[in-house]
Design a protein around this motif. Structure first.
Motif, PDB file in Angstrom:
ATOM      1  N   GLU A 224     -16.467  65.526-105.196  1.00 49.76           N
ATOM      2  CA  GLU A 224     -17.813  65.995-105.017  1.00 49.76           C
ATOM      3  C   GLU A 224     -18.722  65.062-105.065  1.00 49.76           C
ATOM      4  O   GLU A 224     -19.850  64.919-104.259  1.00 49.76           O
ATOM      5  CB  GLU A 224     -18.256  66.984-106.110  1.00 49.76           C
ATOM      6  N   ILE A 225     -18.465  63.922-105.843  1.00 47.88           N
ATOM      7  CA  ILE A 225     -19.272  62.663-105.847  1.00 47.88           C
ATOM      8  C   ILE A 225     -19.123  62.127-104.595  1.00 47.88           C
ATOM      9  O   ILE A 225     -19.993  61.260-103.855  1.00 47.88           O
ATOM     10  CB  ILE A 225     -18.852  61.828-107.113  1.00 47.88           C
ATOM     11  N   LEU A 226     -18.036  61.496-104.204  1.00 49.44           N
ATOM     12  CA  LEU A 226     -17.514  60.995-102.903  1.00 49.44           C
ATOM     13  C   LEU A 226     -18.209  61.610-101.807  1.00 49.44           C
ATOM     14  O   LEU A 226     -18.819  61.069-100.932  1.00 49.44           O
ATOM     15  CB  LEU A 226     -16.045  60.952-102.800  1.00 49.44           C
ATOM     16  N   GLN A 227     -18.023  62.911-101.404  1.00 49.83           N
ATOM     17  CA  GLN A 227     -18.633  63.617-100.464  1.00 49.83           C
ATOM     18  C   GLN A 227     -19.995  63.575-100.417  1.00 49.83           C
ATOM     19  O   GLN A 227     -20.946  63.426 -99.680  1.00 49.83           O
ATOM     20  CB  GLN A 227     -18.337  65.284-100.370  1.00 49.83           C
ATOM     21  N   GLU A 234     -29.218  62.234-102.066  1.00 46.42           N
ATOM     22  CA  GLU A 234     -30.068  61.108-102.769  1.00 46.42           C
ATOM     23  C   GLU A 234     -29.614  60.979-104.169  1.00 46.42           C
ATOM     24  O   GLU A 234     -29.690  60.201-104.908  1.00 46.42           O
ATOM     25  CB  GLU A 234     -31.646  61.272-102.458  1.00 46.42           C
ATOM     26  N   ALA A 235     -29.427  62.449-104.758  1.00 50.70           N
ATOM     27  CA  ALA A 235     -29.198  62.630-106.200  1.00 50.70           C
ATOM     28  C   ALA A 235     -28.061  61.880-106.621  1.00 50.70           C
ATOM     29  O   ALA A 235     -27.913  61.212-107.646  1.00 50.70           O
ATOM     30  CB  ALA A 235     -29.083  63.983-106.420  1.00 50.70           C
ATOM     31  N   THR A 236     -27.195  61.910-105.677  1.00 47.45           N
ATOM     32  CA  THR A 236     -25.553  61.446-105.911  1.00 47.45           C
ATOM     33  C   THR A 236     -25.813  59.880-105.919  1.00 47.45           C
ATOM     34  O   THR A 236     -25.334  59.082-106.821  1.00 47.45           O
ATOM     35  CB  THR A 236     -24.732  62.043-104.839  1.00 47.45           C
ATOM     36  N   TYR A 237     -26.484  59.166-104.938  1.00 52.72           N
ATOM     37  CA  TYR A 237     -26.795  57.885-104.997  1.00 52.72           C
ATOM     38  C   TYR A 237     -27.291  57.476-106.412  1.00 52.72           C
ATOM     39  O   TYR A 237     -26.980  56.393-106.686  1.00 52.72           O
ATOM     40  CB  TYR A 237     -27.804  57.732-103.758  1.00 52.72           C
ATOM     41  N   GLU A 238     -28.254  58.215-106.961  1.00 53.70           N
ATOM     42  CA  GLU A 238     -28.870  57.627-108.045  1.00 53.70           C
ATOM     43  C   GLU A 238     -28.013  57.926-109.177  1.00 53.70           C
ATOM     44  O   GLU A 238     -28.166  56.972-110.189  1.00 53.70           O
ATOM     45  CB  GLU A 238     -30.149  58.692-107.991  1.00 53.70           C
ATOM     46  N   ARG A 239     -27.141  58.765-109.206  1.00 58.42           N
ATOM     47  CA  ARG A 239     -26.307  59.061-110.185  1.00 58.42           C
ATOM     48  C   ARG A 239     -25.235  57.740-110.273  1.00 58.42           C
ATOM     49  O   ARG A 239     -24.993  57.178-111.229  1.00 58.42           O
ATOM     50  CB  ARG A 239     -25.329  60.306-109.962  1.00 58.42           C
ATOM     51  N   VAL A 240     -24.419  57.535-109.011  1.00 49.10           N
ATOM     52  CA  VAL A 240     -23.583  56.464-109.213  1.00 49.10           C
ATOM     53  C   VAL A 240     -24.416  54.676-109.217  1.00 49.10           C
ATOM     54  O   VAL A 240     -24.076  54.110-109.823  1.00 49.10           O
ATOM     55  CB  VAL A 240     -23.025  56.215-107.758  1.00 49.10           C
ATOM     56  N   GLY A 241     -25.619  54.997-108.785  1.00 51.17           N
ATOM     57  CA  GLY A 241     -26.547  53.567-108.882  1.00 51.17           C
ATOM     58  C   GLY A 241     -26.673  53.452-110.266  1.00 51.17           C
ATOM     59  O   GLY A 241     -26.916  52.194-110.677  1.00 51.17           O
ATOM     60  N   GLU A 242     -27.042  54.450-111.033  1.00 47.74           N
ATOM     61  CA  GLU A 242     -27.342  53.961-112.413  1.00 47.74           C
ATOM     62  C   GLU A 242     -26.064  53.276-112.972  1.00 47.74           C
ATOM     63  O   GLU A 242     -26.325  52.437-113.952  1.00 47.74           O
ATOM     64  CB  GLU A 242     -27.586  55.399-113.200  1.00 47.74           C
ATOM     65  N   VAL A 243     -24.920  53.862-112.790  1.00 42.56           N
ATOM     66  CA  VAL A 243     -23.702  53.208-113.331  1.00 42.56           C
ATOM     67  C   VAL A 243     -23.629  51.750-112.761  1.00 42.56           C
ATOM     68  O   VAL A 243     -23.357  50.662-113.615  1.00 42.56           O
ATOM     69  CB  VAL A 243     -22.471  53.945-113.162  1.00 42.56           C
ATOM     70  N   VAL A 244     -23.469  51.493-111.603  1.00 42.55           N
ATOM     71  CA  VAL A 244     -23.376  50.423-110.827  1.00 42.55           C
ATOM     72  C   VAL A 244     -24.397  49.349-111.166  1.00 42.55           C
ATOM     73  O   VAL A 244     -23.874  48.330-111.742  1.00 42.55           O
ATOM     74  CB  VAL A 244     -23.401  50.678-109.384  1.00 42.55           C
ATOM     75  N   ASP A 245     -25.476  49.636-111.371  1.00 41.78           N
ATOM     76  CA  ASP A 245     -26.381  48.609-111.703  1.00 41.78           C
ATOM     77  C   ASP A 245     -26.615  48.093-113.011  1.00 41.78           C
ATOM     78  O   ASP A 245     -26.886  46.944-113.371  1.00 41.78           O
ATOM     79  CB  ASP A 245     -28.120  49.188-111.390  1.00 41.78           C
ATOM     80  N   ARG A 314     -10.795  59.572 -92.716  1.00 43.41           N
ATOM     81  CA  ARG A 314      -9.883  60.565 -93.182  1.00 43.41           C
ATOM     82  C   ARG A 314     -10.205  61.830 -92.430  1.00 43.41           C
ATOM     83  O   ARG A 314     -11.112  61.934 -91.581  1.00 43.41           O
ATOM     84  CB  ARG A 314     -10.319  60.889 -94.498  1.00 43.41           C
ATOM     85  N   SER A 315      -9.321  62.820 -92.751  1.00 45.57           N
ATOM     86  CA  SER A 315      -9.213  64.058 -91.781  1.00 45.57           C
ATOM     87  C   SER A 315     -10.677  64.906 -91.920  1.00 45.57           C
ATOM     88  O   SER A 315     -11.311  65.545 -91.183  1.00 45.57           O
ATOM     89  CB  SER A 315      -8.041  65.016 -92.330  1.00 45.57           C
ATOM     90  N   ASP A 316     -11.466  64.565 -93.295  1.00 43.91           N
ATOM     91  CA  ASP A 316     -12.586  65.391 -93.545  1.00 43.91           C
ATOM     92  C   ASP A 316     -13.967  64.535 -92.988  1.00 43.91           C
ATOM     93  O   ASP A 316     -15.009  64.746 -93.517  1.00 43.91           O
ATOM     94  CB  ASP A 316     -12.675  65.607 -94.980  1.00 43.91           C
ATOM     95  N   ASP A 317     -13.546  63.546 -92.190  1.00 45.44           N
ATOM     96  CA  ASP A 317     -14.586  62.348 -91.669  1.00 45.44           C
ATOM     97  C   ASP A 317     -15.281  61.709 -92.482  1.00 45.44           C
ATOM     98  O   ASP A 317     -16.348  61.107 -92.382  1.00 45.44           O
ATOM     99  CB  ASP A 317     -15.446  63.516 -90.875  1.00 45.44           C
ATOM    100  N   THR A 318     -14.590  61.247 -93.606  1.00 43.50           N
ATOM    101  CA  THR A 318     -15.378  60.588 -94.538  1.00 43.50           C
ATOM    102  C   THR A 318     -14.641  59.199 -94.214  1.00 43.50           C
ATOM    103  O   THR A 318     -13.474  58.953 -94.057  1.00 43.50           O
ATOM    104  CB  THR A 318     -14.963  60.887 -96.170  1.00 43.50           C
ATOM    105  N   SER A 319     -15.443  58.224 -94.712  1.00 42.17           N
ATOM    106  CA  SER A 319     -15.059  56.626 -94.193  1.00 42.17           C
ATOM    107  C   SER A 319     -14.317  56.124 -95.396  1.00 42.17           C
ATOM    108  O   SER A 319     -14.359  56.559 -96.496  1.00 42.17           O
ATOM    109  CB  SER A 319     -16.215  55.906 -93.810  1.00 42.17           C
ATOM    110  N   LEU A 320     -13.756  55.028 -94.879  1.00 45.79           N
ATOM    111  CA  LEU A 320     -12.721  54.097 -95.961  1.00 45.79           C
ATOM    112  C   LEU A 320     -14.015  52.843 -96.163  1.00 45.79           C
ATOM    113  O   LEU A 320     -14.638  52.363 -95.305  1.00 45.79           O
ATOM    114  CB  LEU A 320     -11.601  53.726 -95.488  1.00 45.79           C
ATOM    115  N   TYR A 321     -13.353  51.920 -97.115  1.00 44.72           N
ATOM    116  CA  TYR A 321     -13.912  50.918 -97.331  1.00 44.72           C
ATOM    117  C   TYR A 321     -13.888  49.914 -96.461  1.00 44.72           C
ATOM    118  O   TYR A 321     -14.889  49.411 -96.032  1.00 44.72           O
ATOM    119  CB  TYR A 321     -13.197  50.060 -98.586  1.00 44.72           C
ATOM    120  N   THR A 322     -12.872  49.818 -95.499  1.00 46.81           N
ATOM    121  CA  THR A 322     -12.672  48.949 -94.541  1.00 46.81           C
ATOM    122  C   THR A 322     -13.636  49.153 -93.459  1.00 46.81           C
ATOM    123  O   THR A 322     -14.312  48.536 -92.603  1.00 46.81           O
ATOM    124  CB  THR A 322     -11.532  48.802 -93.911  1.00 46.81           C
TER     125      THR A 322
END
Length: 602
Positions: A224-227, A234-245, A314-322
């Motif tokens: 769910e976080i990846l999607q 925006e809320a997901t970006y903020e959640r991940v951004g807190e840990v990353v930063d 991917r099949s669900d149209d999500t991108s990869l790192y590359t």
């Protein structure tokens, strides 16, 4: 002066070959073997022997006879040694070298190229402390950036932050899922990345050890976080951004100890949010190389000699790192003339796929350079952040400083200089030598070669290590201080009655330098700018480390044979003082390229 001398040699040799109706595409100009008395030599006779139908020594003699040096500023003469055509520099070459290097504190830096380059390095996933195994990336990367600056490029240093991959989703889920009471240990250090990495390790352990139902539920939350990131929530970006930063803030503090600092931290999610990743995927789908296999969009790159397909969607149209990194690199091409990336050996396939795909998309990949390095090991083996084992870079630097301090204190009675070192001086030198030893030992090896870091080699004051070459700079500084104290004019140092320093006030006669040791040292000074140029062209900072060792040998020979302040005449003393000033500038800047401090005393 070496660069100008080389240009004159190239022109004179090309003219000579042209006059003989011989090809000029490969002049074979190189530094001669150590036992050959010449500034530069050409092996062109080897290549031409078959075409001319004569032995290489005879061809060399014919070519040498056709060379004219009448209009040259720095070529004194041309002769042969067997199959080699040898070019000898004149007195003006040494005099101009002395004039330039003795007064210019920036000696070795090349003119502005009016070209920009972005050097991306380190870019470690923000999952915890930087460990020793990957210490080569910031050290080599920082040296590459320094080198490009010295070579005249306008350089930006970037850290590409992986804030969109599965590891960061796992980390964010674990940080939100577990409490301090769930963790197994106290932080190893009082810094953010050491604190939060415990959550990352706990999360990975849970996913490996929990029962199947609990893992399935956790994986659903991670997905769910990846999607959410992919959808631009925006809320997901903020959640991940807190840990990353938070983690990245601690990692910055560690890297600053090397030091390795950055102009910009470029986040991977930037290229998801601005739509460029989607645009890359759409363009790739339209290529002839695109196939849909195994529930994913892939590129077949056989035409580039790459057997493994590049999965870009991917099949669900999500991108990869590359996919996101392709958008990142096109952004680099839009904003810089060149792009250099420092990568671990496990990313070699990824780098090849990236280059091929960028070319497929119509980019000029000649503007892209890679430095691929092998990892650093300690004698006890490799390290793993995920498992929480191994040695962190902070630990290595702490031990380096402690060992350097012990070495400095044990050598106090052997110091030649009469000044007394305070506790503060000892601590300063311990930091300069200790961290310098780590950086130098790592950057001095060819990047593709694996390293096992050994303290005995890195901190050996007598061997060709950081302390060995740093000591040259300290000796130069000591001699110049002594000369100034004796009332001798020191280039760029001595002030007039009003306290002003004229960096151009140099009135010495280079011809007074009668010993071969002094002249050989000046020849080494002369070739430093050319060493910078060649190293930058090839992205090989380790060759500058090689230069420092060769330079140290030349300086130490001069030091043994040529007393400076007590020279026989004032004219000779002043010339030797100027040589020492030139040597000090040369070594200081060579060390600066490598990111190693140049101590004033040791």
């Amino acid at each position: 002066m070496f660069r100008q001398f080389r240009s004159e040699v190239e022109a004179a040799l090309a003219d000579a070959l042209g006059s003989l109706d011989l090809p000029t595409d490969d002049l074979g100009i190189e530094r001669p073997p150590d036992d050959m008395d010449a500034t530069l030599a050409s092996s062109v006779a080897f290549r031409l022997a078959g075409e001319v139908g004569d032995a290489p020594p005879n061809v060399a003699a014919t070519v040498a006879e056709a060379v004219s040096v009448a209009d040259a500023d720095y070529i004194a003469s041309v002769d042969t040694a067997g199959p080699y055509v040898n070019f000898h520099a004149n007195e003006r070459y040494l005099a101009d070298t002395l004039d330039s290097a003795a007064v210019d504190a920036d000696y070795g830096a090349l003119p502005d190229r009016d070209a920009s380059v972005v050097v991306e390095h380190t870019s470690a996933n923000p999952t915890g402390p930087v460990h020793v195994g990957r210490a080569r990336n910031p050290i080599v990367g920082d040296a590459v950036a320094n080198l490009m600056e010295y070579a005249g490029y306008d350089v930006d240093r970037h850290y590409y932050v992986n804030d969109a991959g599965r590891q960061m989703a796992v980390f964010t889920w674990a940080y939100e899922r577990f409490d301090e009471s769930d963790l197994d240990a106290e932080p190893a250090r009082d810094r953010a990345e050491y604190d939060l990495v415990r959550y990352y390790r706990k999360g990975n352990a849970f996913l490996e050890e929990a029962d199947a139902d609990a893992v399935e539920a956790a994986e659903a939350e991670i997905q769910e976080i990846l999607q959410g990131l992919e959808a631009g929530d925006e809320a997901t970006y903020e959640r991940v951004g807190e840990v990353v930063d938070t983690v990245l803030g601690g990692m910055k503090d560690c890297l600053a100890r090397l030091p390795a600092e950055f102009d910009e931290f470029v986040k991977e999610t930037r290229f998801m949010r601005d739509g460029s990743t989607d645009e890359i995927a759409a363009r790739l789908k339209e290529t002839d190389q695109a196939v849909y296999e195994e529930d994913a969009w892939q590129l077949e790159l056989d035409a580039w000699g790459i057997e493994k397909n590049l999965v870009f969607l991917r099949s669900d149209d999500t991108s990869l790192y590359t996919t996101r990194d392709l958008a990142h690199h096109e952004w680099k091409f839009d904003n810089y003339d060149r792009a250099v990336t420092v990568l671990g050996e496990d990313h070699k396939l990824q780098a090849d796929q990236l280059d091929a795909t960028l070319e497929l998309l119509g980019n000029d990949t000649d503007r892209l350079g890679h430095v691929i390095y092998s990892y650093v090991n300690l004698p006890d083996g490799k390290m793993s952040t995920r498992k929480g084992t191994g040695v962190m870079l902070d630990d290595l630097l702490d031990e380096a400083i402690d060992r350097a301090r012990d070495a400095v204190e044990s050598r106090m009675d052997d110091r030649i200089r009469g000044d007394d070192l305070t506790d503060e001086d000892v601590e300063r030198i311990a930091h300069q030598v200790g961290i310098g030893a780590v950086r130098y030992d790592i950057v001095s090896k060819q990047p593709a070669k694996a390293i096992t870091f050994e303290w005995e080699d890195a901190l050996d004051f007598e061997a060709q290590s950081a302390p060995f070459v740093q000591y040259v700079h300290a000796r130069c500084a000591g001699i110049l201080d002594e000369a100034a104290a004796e009332g001798v004019d020191v280039p760029g140092v001595t002030a007039d009655a009003d306290g002003r320093v004229d960096p151009d006030a140099l009135d010495v006669d280079a011809s007074a330098l009668e010993t071969e040791e002094a002249r050989e040292l000046l020849r080494e000074v002369a070739r430093f700018p050319a060493a910078i140029e060649a190293a930058a062209d090839d992205l090989e900072p380790h060759t500058i480390a090689t230069f420092t060792r060769e330079f140290a040998d030349a300086y130490n020979a001069f030091y043994r044979e040529c007393p400076v302040v007590t020279a026989e005449t004032d004219e000779l003393r002043d010339a030797r003082v100027a040589v020492v000033a030139a040597a000090k500038h040369t070594m200081a800047n060579a060390l600066d390229v490598l990111g190693v401090e140049a101590p004033e005393s040791m």
